[in-house]
Scaffold this active site. Structure first.
Site, mmCIF file in Angstrom:
data_model
loop_
_atom_site.group_PDB
_atom_site.id
_atom_site.type_symbol
_atom_site.label_atom_id
_atom_site.label_comp_id
_atom_site.label_asym_id
_atom_site.label_seq_id
_atom_site.Cartn_x
_atom_site.Cartn_y
_atom_site.Cartn_z
ATOM 1 N N GLU A 41 36.791 38.300 89.275
ATOM 2 C CA GLU A 41 35.343 38.744 89.191
ATOM 3 C C GLU A 41 34.965 39.550 90.460
ATOM 4 O O GLU A 41 34.981 38.753 91.682
ATOM 5 C CB GLU A 41 34.379 37.535 89.146
ATOM 6 C CG GLU A 41 34.646 36.772 87.778
ATOM 7 C CD GLU A 41 34.531 35.255 87.879
ATOM 8 O OE1 GLU A 41 33.358 34.781 88.188
ATOM 9 O OE2 GLU A 41 35.456 34.418 87.747
ATOM 10 N N GLN A 58 36.688 36.934 92.624
ATOM 11 C CA GLN A 58 37.008 35.567 92.373
ATOM 12 C C GLN A 58 38.233 35.629 91.190
ATOM 13 O O GLN A 58 37.947 36.251 90.370
ATOM 14 C CB GLN A 58 35.687 34.961 91.822
ATOM 15 C CG GLN A 58 35.821 33.386 91.317
ATOM 16 C CD GLN A 58 35.428 32.528 92.515
ATOM 17 O OE1 GLN A 58 34.975 32.871 93.493
ATOM 18 N NE2 GLN A 58 35.330 31.181 92.116
ATOM 19 N N TYR A 116 38.031 37.955 80.370
ATOM 20 C CA TYR A 116 39.141 36.886 80.496
ATOM 21 C C TYR A 116 40.225 37.645 79.968
ATOM 22 O O TYR A 116 40.405 37.923 78.686
ATOM 23 C CB TYR A 116 38.749 35.801 79.595
ATOM 24 C CG TYR A 116 37.644 34.541 80.119
ATOM 25 C CD1 TYR A 116 36.478 34.727 80.163
ATOM 26 C CD2 TYR A 116 38.409 33.278 80.531
ATOM 27 C CE1 TYR A 116 35.711 33.852 80.758
ATOM 28 C CE2 TYR A 116 37.567 32.179 81.089
ATOM 29 C CZ TYR A 116 36.270 32.459 81.012
ATOM 30 O OH TYR A 116 35.209 31.551 81.496
ATOM 31 N N ASN A 153 28.486 33.503 90.516
ATOM 32 C CA ASN A 153 29.118 32.638 91.261
ATOM 33 C C ASN A 153 27.974 31.762 91.641
ATOM 34 O O ASN A 153 26.809 31.420 91.123
ATOM 35 C CB ASN A 153 29.768 33.120 92.354
ATOM 36 C CG ASN A 153 31.258 32.224 92.644
ATOM 37 O OD1 ASN A 153 30.995 30.981 92.564
ATOM 38 N ND2 ASN A 153 32.211 32.854 92.389
ATOM 39 N N ARG A 154 28.122 30.776 92.665
ATOM 40 C CA ARG A 154 27.313 29.616 92.955
ATOM 41 C C ARG A 154 26.573 29.836 94.235
ATOM 42 O O ARG A 154 26.832 30.211 95.073
ATOM 43 C CB ARG A 154 28.422 28.513 93.269
ATOM 44 C CG ARG A 154 28.958 27.912 92.094
ATOM 45 C CD ARG A 154 30.147 26.861 92.293
ATOM 46 N NE ARG A 154 30.891 26.392 90.799
ATOM 47 C CZ ARG A 154 31.756 27.323 90.484
ATOM 48 N NH1 ARG A 154 32.237 28.436 90.888
ATOM 49 N NH2 ARG A 154 32.071 26.692 89.235
ATOM 50 N N HIS A 211 26.007 31.434 88.170
ATOM 51 C CA HIS A 211 25.893 32.823 87.280
ATOM 52 C C HIS A 211 24.488 33.105 86.847
ATOM 53 O O HIS A 211 24.448 33.417 85.491
ATOM 54 C CB HIS A 211 26.705 32.610 86.100
ATOM 55 C CG HIS A 211 28.166 32.468 86.437
ATOM 56 N ND1 HIS A 211 28.849 33.149 87.730
ATOM 57 C CD2 HIS A 211 29.418 32.098 85.809
ATOM 58 C CE1 HIS A 211 30.133 33.135 87.619
ATOM 59 N NE2 HIS A 211 30.574 32.417 86.548
ATOM 60 N N ASP A 246 40.185 28.930 91.724
ATOM 61 C CA ASP A 246 38.616 29.207 91.270
ATOM 62 C C ASP A 246 37.902 29.516 92.677
ATOM 63 O O ASP A 246 37.303 28.573 93.011
ATOM 64 C CB ASP A 246 38.089 28.142 90.519
ATOM 65 C CG ASP A 246 36.766 28.606 89.821
ATOM 66 O OD1 ASP A 246 36.252 29.672 90.054
ATOM 67 O OD2 ASP A 246 36.258 27.753 89.234
ATOM 68 N N HIS A 304 32.522 39.402 83.679
ATOM 69 C CA HIS A 304 33.430 38.203 83.315
ATOM 70 C C HIS A 304 34.581 38.202 82.310
ATOM 71 O O HIS A 304 34.325 37.099 81.437
ATOM 72 C CB HIS A 304 32.544 37.018 83.161
ATOM 73 C CG HIS A 304 32.913 35.704 83.890
ATOM 74 N ND1 HIS A 304 33.822 34.823 83.236
ATOM 75 C CD2 HIS A 304 32.470 34.747 84.934
ATOM 76 C CE1 HIS A 304 34.274 33.951 83.970
ATOM 77 N NE2 HIS A 304 33.015 33.705 84.911
HETATM 78 C C1 GLA Z 1 33.467 31.365 87.217
HETATM 79 C C2 GLA Z 1 33.624 30.022 88.168
HETATM 80 C C3 GLA Z 1 34.196 29.157 87.206
HETATM 81 C C4 GLA Z 1 33.814 28.860 85.963
HETATM 82 C C5 GLA Z 1 33.695 30.237 85.135
HETATM 83 C C6 GLA Z 1 32.970 29.884 83.864
HETATM 84 O O1 GLA Z 1 34.635 31.801 87.258
HETATM 85 O O2 GLA Z 1 33.901 30.319 89.083
HETATM 86 O O3 GLA Z 1 34.257 27.986 88.170
HETATM 87 O O4 GLA Z 1 32.490 28.477 85.836
HETATM 88 O O5 GLA Z 1 33.167 31.260 86.027
HETATM 89 O O6 GLA Z 1 33.566 28.893 83.067
#
Ligand code: GLA
Length: 373
Positions: free
Chosen positions: A338, A309, A208, A108-109, A134, A272, A206
């Site tokens: 996540e 997340q 999907y 994450n950020r 990430h 998100d 991560h």
């Molecule tokens: C995470 C982020 C999203 C995006 C995905 C990858 O989930 O929170 O904003 O960047 O990864 O695309």
């Protein structure tokens, strides 16, 4: 048959020491492997763990990527419930949105890619607008991990040694991740990390998910529950504001099962966000459930982490190449859950700490359990 399932259930729940069955009719655990290409001089191998009931999970040494999760629907048909690629070229393409990968050193950020630790300010690459996302330009998702098959044919251990200064982070970190497939159709991920200098650590996976296994082009009809009364609101660049707010009466409320499509349009950009789990202790607790009614597939997520997340695949736009079966992965084609510490924790003293010090061990366990109903 009943008797066999009973035996299987007790044979190997979460053990890495499953004994081969004496009864030939009871299938055993197995790990197969296939070389799928090269990254620089390293051979990239896809390992597939299968359990006695026929569930299969495939994992690459590249990025520790989960490439396939094959589970049965309520009619007993197998289907692959994660997005992915049909060849290594897919994984390596620019803009691969972290399909199935292990994310680190910091999932994450981190705002503006900057944090201060022990009086020193560190600047990371800003690879997501003004922020770091990430783990940087070449995070743990883009490196080759060392893989060891553990005894019992149900566990793979992956190790990555991240150097002091890599992607701007301090400290030599040794990260170890064990993927285990249990007889009860659980994919368990155990994360561990050590360092020789204080550093932020936040590891996750991560994947999907789309439990329809290709039948539905989006997850809008999946029913989601998040065991969280609160979430961390964000600014326009998806950095938490520092507040922790209740979900009640908002589109963020997933405390009871809700179709993802129900309130999605009223969330700018889609979901998100980080939800603050209603944890009662430090152990493994239920964090989320996901249900696809038509197939009957049901997934439960358990974690030791304080947050999750939920990302509703907002940035997928149908342009990825080398996808499985040539599928167009359109917006909301899948979702990620996540398990993590809260985003931007290094800059938010009120959030649980993510700083790992020399002599300490970071641990995190998450379980994705599959069944039908
Ligand atoms: C995470 C982020 C999203 C995006 C995905 C990858 O989930 O929170 O904003 O960047 O990864 O695309």
């Amino acid at each position: 048959m009943k008797k066999y399932s009973f035996l299987i259930l007790f044979a190997a729940a979460f053990a890495c020491k499953n004994k081969p069955s004496a009864d030939a009719k009871v299938a055993a655990f197995a790990i197969s492997e296939a070389a799928i290409g090269k990254v620089d001089t390293s051979t990239i191998t896809e390992y597939t763990i299968s359990n006695p009931s026929g569930m299969k999970v495939s994992i690459l040494n590249y990025g520790g990527t989960v490439t396939k999760i094959i589970t049965k629907d309520k009619a007993g048909n197998d289907g692959d419930v994660v997005l992915g690629f049909d060849s290594l070229a897919g994984n390596l393409q620019k803009g691969n949105p972290y399909f199935g990968v292990l994310v680190g050193r910091y999932a994450n950020r981190i705002a503006k890619g900057k944090f201060t630790l022990d009086g020193k300010t560190y600047q990371l690459a800003t690879n997501n607008g003004p922020n770091a996302l990430h783990g940087g330009l070449k995070g743990y998702d883009k490196v080759v991990w060392t893989v060891e098959k553990l005894a019992g044919d149900s566990c793979l251990q992956l190790t990555y040694k991240s150097k002091d200064g890599e992607e701007g982070y301090p400290g030599n970190v040794v990260a170890t991740v064990v993927y285990t497939l249990s007889s009860a159709n659980e994919l368990k991920i155990d994360y561990k990390a050590t360092t020789d200098k204080a550093t932020p650590v936040n590891l996750t996976n991560h994947c999907y998910f789309n439990l329809s296994a290709g039948a539905d082009s989006t997850i809008l009809n999946h029913e989601l529950t998040l065991v969280a009364d609160k979430y961390t609101p964000v600014d326009t660049t998806l950095i938490p504001t520092g507040k922790i707010e209740p979900v009640k009466g908002t589109p963020m409320d997933f405390t009871a099962p809700k179709l993802i499509g129900k309130d999605l349009a009223s969330v700018a950009g889609g979901y998100d966000h980080n939800w603050v789990l209603n944890k009662t202790g430090k152990g493994l607790e239920l964090a989320a459930t996901l249900y696809h009614v038509a197939s009957g597939r049901y997934m439960e997520v358990f974690t030791t982490e304080p947050g999750i997340q939920f990302y509703s695949g907002n940035f997928l736009d149908g342009t990825l190449t080398n996808t499985k079966g040539g599928k167009k992965y359109v917006q909301h084609a899948a979702l990620c859950l996540e398990t993590q510490h809260f985003p931007d924790s290094p800059n938010e003293p009120s959030f649980p700490s993510v700083i790992l010090k020399s002599g300490e061990t970071y641990t995190h366990t998450s379980v994705y359990k599959f069944s039908v109903k």
